[in-house]
Design an enzyme around this catalytic site. Structure first.
Site, PDB file in Angstrom:
ATOM      1  N   HIS A  59      -2.223  -2.872  -3.086  1.00  0.00           N
ATOM      2  CA  HIS A  59      -3.900  -3.058  -2.736  1.00  0.00           C
ATOM      3  C   HIS A  59      -4.664  -3.145  -4.291  1.00  0.00           C
ATOM      4  O   HIS A  59      -5.858  -3.656  -4.648  1.00  0.00           O
ATOM      5  CB  HIS A  59      -3.965  -1.489  -2.199  1.00  0.00           C
ATOM      6  CG  HIS A  59      -4.804  -1.255  -0.585  1.00  0.00           C
ATOM      7  ND1 HIS A  59      -5.232  -0.417  -0.804  1.00  0.00           N
ATOM      8  CD2 HIS A  59      -6.112  -2.552  -1.313  1.00  0.00           C
ATOM      9  CE1 HIS A  59      -6.696  -0.296   0.018  1.00  0.00           C
ATOM     10  NE2 HIS A  59      -6.851  -1.605   0.255  1.00  0.00           N
ATOM     11  N   ASP A 107      -3.449   2.097  -5.117  1.00  0.00           N
ATOM     12  CA  ASP A 107      -1.917   2.033  -4.584  1.00  0.00           C
ATOM     13  C   ASP A 107      -1.406   0.525  -4.768  1.00  0.00           C
ATOM     14  O   ASP A 107      -1.681  -0.010  -4.789  1.00  0.00           O
ATOM     15  CB  ASP A 107      -1.435   3.091  -3.231  1.00  0.00           C
ATOM     16  CG  ASP A 107      -2.898   1.896  -2.037  1.00  0.00           C
ATOM     17  OD1 ASP A 107      -4.076   1.553  -2.257  1.00  0.00           O
ATOM     18  OD2 ASP A 107      -1.824   2.064  -0.530  1.00  0.00           O
ATOM     19  N   HIS A 133       0.723  -1.074  -0.077  1.00  0.00           N
ATOM     20  CA  HIS A 133      -0.144   0.078   0.029  1.00  0.00           C
ATOM     21  C   HIS A 133       0.979   1.184   0.324  1.00  0.00           C
ATOM     22  O   HIS A 133       1.920   1.199  -0.100  1.00  0.00           O
ATOM     23  CB  HIS A 133      -0.742   0.207   1.446  1.00  0.00           C
ATOM     24  CG  HIS A 133      -1.563  -1.677   1.754  1.00  0.00           C
ATOM     25  ND1 HIS A 133      -2.945  -0.803   1.423  1.00  0.00           N
ATOM     26  CD2 HIS A 133      -1.357  -2.293   2.100  1.00  0.00           C
ATOM     27  CE1 HIS A 133      -3.551  -2.197   1.350  1.00  0.00           C
ATOM     28  NE2 HIS A 133      -2.157  -3.737   1.921  1.00  0.00           N
ATOM     29  N   GLU A 172       2.596  -1.067   4.185  1.00  0.00           N
ATOM     30  CA  GLU A 172       2.560   0.323   3.437  1.00  0.00           C
ATOM     31  C   GLU A 172       3.557   1.016   3.394  1.00  0.00           C
ATOM     32  O   GLU A 172       4.058   1.207   4.411  1.00  0.00           O
ATOM     33  CB  GLU A 172       1.434   1.579   4.879  1.00  0.00           C
ATOM     34  CG  GLU A 172       0.198   0.792   5.674  1.00  0.00           C
ATOM     35  CD  GLU A 172      -1.310   1.826   4.784  1.00  0.00           C
ATOM     36  OE1 GLU A 172      -0.329   1.898   3.335  1.00  0.00           O
ATOM     37  OE2 GLU A 172      -2.256   0.904   4.927  1.00  0.00           O
TER      38      GLU A 172
END
Length: 149
Positions: free
Chosen positions: A124, A134, A3, A85
């Site tokens: 994602h 993303d 992400h 992330e």
């Protein structure tokens, strides 16, 4: 699952991402944060622009990073995925430090969890097409996947 996140959008550094993942974002810190109040979101890991890695959730526990999602016919990806992330945005290049730490983290996860393999690493955007974009076009998939070989 890879992400990206930045809070406010396109801004890096600061404690806003930590606050969001810990459920204590200050809605008054930025106008765009009003929509984040009460949102339950987390990731297993965050890799900052400088390569600093923070773990928020054990890999053995569910994190809330995928939302409405599907992978290989199976819905609710939060139930069976690890969310990483990258502090970034779809259209801003990621840093060398981020790629280096992402490689290290991924190799450690592949070793720890034998059911994982490089064919199951997705963005994602792959599990929520049309809803999420993303890690974006700025993420260098060939570079990353080659680093895992």
């Amino acid at each position: 699952m890879i992400h990206n996140i930045s809070l406010p959008a396109g801004c890096f550094g600061g404690e806003h991402i930590d606050a969001l993942f810990k459920g204590c974002i200050d809605a008054d810190a930025h106008p765009s944060f009003q929509e984040l109040v009460g949102l339950e979101v987390s990731a297993h890991f965050l890799i900052r622009r400088d390569g600093q890695v923070t773990q928020y959730v054990s890999c053995d526990d569910r994190a809330w990073h995928a939302g409405v999602s599907e992978f290989q016919g199976r819905q609710q990806c939060n139930d069976f995925s690890i969310g990483i992330e990258l502090e970034g945005a779809d259209d801003i290049d990621y840093t060398c430090q981020q790629y280096s730490q992402l490689q290290r983290l991924t190799l450690a996860l592949l070793e720890q969890y034998p059911m994982l393999d490089s064919n199951r690493i997705v963005g994602h955007s792959d599990i929520a097409p049309g809803r999420k974009t993303d890690p974006g076009l700025s993420f260098d998939w060939p570079r990353y996947l080659k680093s895992l070989a």
